[in-house]
Design a protein around this motif. Structure first.
Motif, mmCIF file in Angstrom:
data_model
loop_
_atom_site.group_PDB
_atom_site.id
_atom_site.type_symbol
_atom_site.label_atom_id
_atom_site.label_comp_id
_atom_site.label_asym_id
_atom_site.label_seq_id
_atom_site.Cartn_x
_atom_site.Cartn_y
_atom_site.Cartn_z
ATOM 1 N N GLU A 1 0.944 12.756 -5.442
ATOM 2 C CA GLU A 1 0.455 12.463 -4.094
ATOM 3 C C GLU A 1 0.190 10.963 -3.920
ATOM 4 O O GLU A 1 0.486 10.389 -2.870
ATOM 5 N N ILE A 2 -0.360 10.345 -4.954
ATOM 6 C CA ILE A 2 -0.640 8.904 -4.905
ATOM 7 C C ILE A 2 0.654 8.113 -4.780
ATOM 8 O O ILE A 2 0.758 7.201 -3.956
ATOM 9 N N LEU A 3 1.654 8.460 -5.602
ATOM 10 C CA LEU A 3 2.923 7.740 -5.560
ATOM 11 C C LEU A 3 3.558 7.810 -4.179
ATOM 12 O O LEU A 3 3.979 6.801 -3.621
ATOM 13 N N LYS A 4 3.615 9.008 -3.630
ATOM 14 C CA LYS A 4 4.242 9.183 -2.317
ATOM 15 C C LYS A 4 3.463 8.436 -1.232
ATOM 16 O O LYS A 4 4.049 7.730 -0.405
ATOM 17 N N LYS A 5 2.143 8.571 -1.250
ATOM 18 C CA LYS A 5 1.310 7.910 -0.244
ATOM 19 C C LYS A 5 1.469 6.398 -0.302
ATOM 20 O O LYS A 5 1.635 5.730 0.727
ATOM 21 N N GLU A 6 1.434 5.833 -1.499
ATOM 22 C CA GLU A 6 1.549 4.386 -1.659
ATOM 23 C C GLU A 6 2.942 3.888 -1.288
ATOM 24 O O GLU A 6 3.091 2.840 -0.666
ATOM 25 N N ILE B 1 6.710 4.857 -15.742
ATOM 26 C CA ILE B 1 6.048 4.714 -14.441
ATOM 27 C C ILE B 1 5.527 3.293 -14.207
ATOM 28 O O ILE B 1 5.332 2.883 -13.067
ATOM 29 N N GLU B 2 5.351 2.522 -15.265
ATOM 30 C CA GLU B 2 4.822 1.156 -15.115
ATOM 31 C C GLU B 2 5.588 0.303 -14.111
ATOM 32 O O GLU B 2 4.970 -0.353 -13.266
ATOM 33 N N PRO B 3 6.939 0.275 -14.142
ATOM 34 C CA PRO B 3 7.655 -0.554 -13.166
ATOM 35 C C PRO B 3 7.440 -0.090 -11.720
ATOM 36 O O PRO B 3 7.372 -0.910 -10.805
ATOM 37 N N VAL B 4 7.313 1.198 -11.525
ATOM 38 C CA VAL B 4 7.063 1.747 -10.182
ATOM 39 C C VAL B 4 5.679 1.321 -9.710
ATOM 40 O O VAL B 4 5.505 0.873 -8.574
ATOM 41 N N LEU B 5 4.699 1.439 -10.583
ATOM 42 C CA LEU B 5 3.343 1.036 -10.227
ATOM 43 C C LEU B 5 3.273 -0.450 -9.903
ATOM 44 O O LEU B 5 2.578 -0.848 -8.965
ATOM 45 N N ALA B 6 4.008 -1.260 -10.650
ATOM 46 C CA ALA B 6 4.016 -2.697 -10.397
ATOM 47 C C ALA B 6 4.554 -3.007 -9.002
ATOM 48 O O ALA B 6 3.982 -3.822 -8.277
ATOM 49 N N VAL B 7 5.629 -2.352 -8.611
ATOM 50 C CA VAL B 7 6.196 -2.551 -7.271
ATOM 51 C C VAL B 7 5.187 -2.140 -6.203
ATOM 52 O O VAL B 7 5.056 -2.793 -5.168
ATOM 53 N N LEU B 8 4.461 -1.065 -6.466
ATOM 54 C CA LEU B 8 3.495 -0.550 -5.493
ATOM 55 C C LEU B 8 2.149 -1.283 -5.545
ATOM 56 O O LEU B 8 1.281 -1.029 -4.722
ATOM 57 N N GLY B 9 1.994 -2.174 -6.505
ATOM 58 C CA GLY B 9 0.736 -2.916 -6.635
ATOM 59 C C GLY B 9 -0.391 -2.073 -7.206
ATOM 60 O O GLY B 9 -1.560 -2.292 -6.897
ATOM 61 N N LEU B 10 -0.031 -1.116 -8.062
ATOM 62 C CA LEU B 10 -1.012 -0.220 -8.677
ATOM 63 C C LEU B 10 -1.034 -0.420 -10.186
ATOM 64 O O LEU B 10 -0.109 -0.975 -10.764
#
Length: 63
Positions: A5-10, A47-56
């Motif tokens: 849910e967090i990934l989609k929302k962000e 998941i780290e690269p995805v979080l970096a793009v999303l600023g998480l």
């Protein structure tokens, strides 16, 4: 709130499609789709690269 849910929302809050997030992060669109749908859980290293793009970032707290 669950990780999917967090990934989609962000992602949506940054007006990114799954394809755009895939291109920016280097992670396949298929993986992102599986994570957002809750069909699969991401491994930390993928998941780290995805979080970096999303600023998480992930914070692990020991209780």
């Amino acid at each position: 709130m669950l990780i999917n849910e967090i990934l989609k929302k962000e992602r949506e809050s940054k007006n990114l499609t799954q394809s755009e997030l895939s291109e920016l992060s280097g992670i396949s669109k298929r993986s992102i789709s599986h994570w957002e749908s809750g069909n699969r859980m991401p491994h930390f290293d993928s998941i780290e690269p995805v979080l970096a793009v999303l600023g998480l970032k992930i914070e692990i707290v020991r209780k």
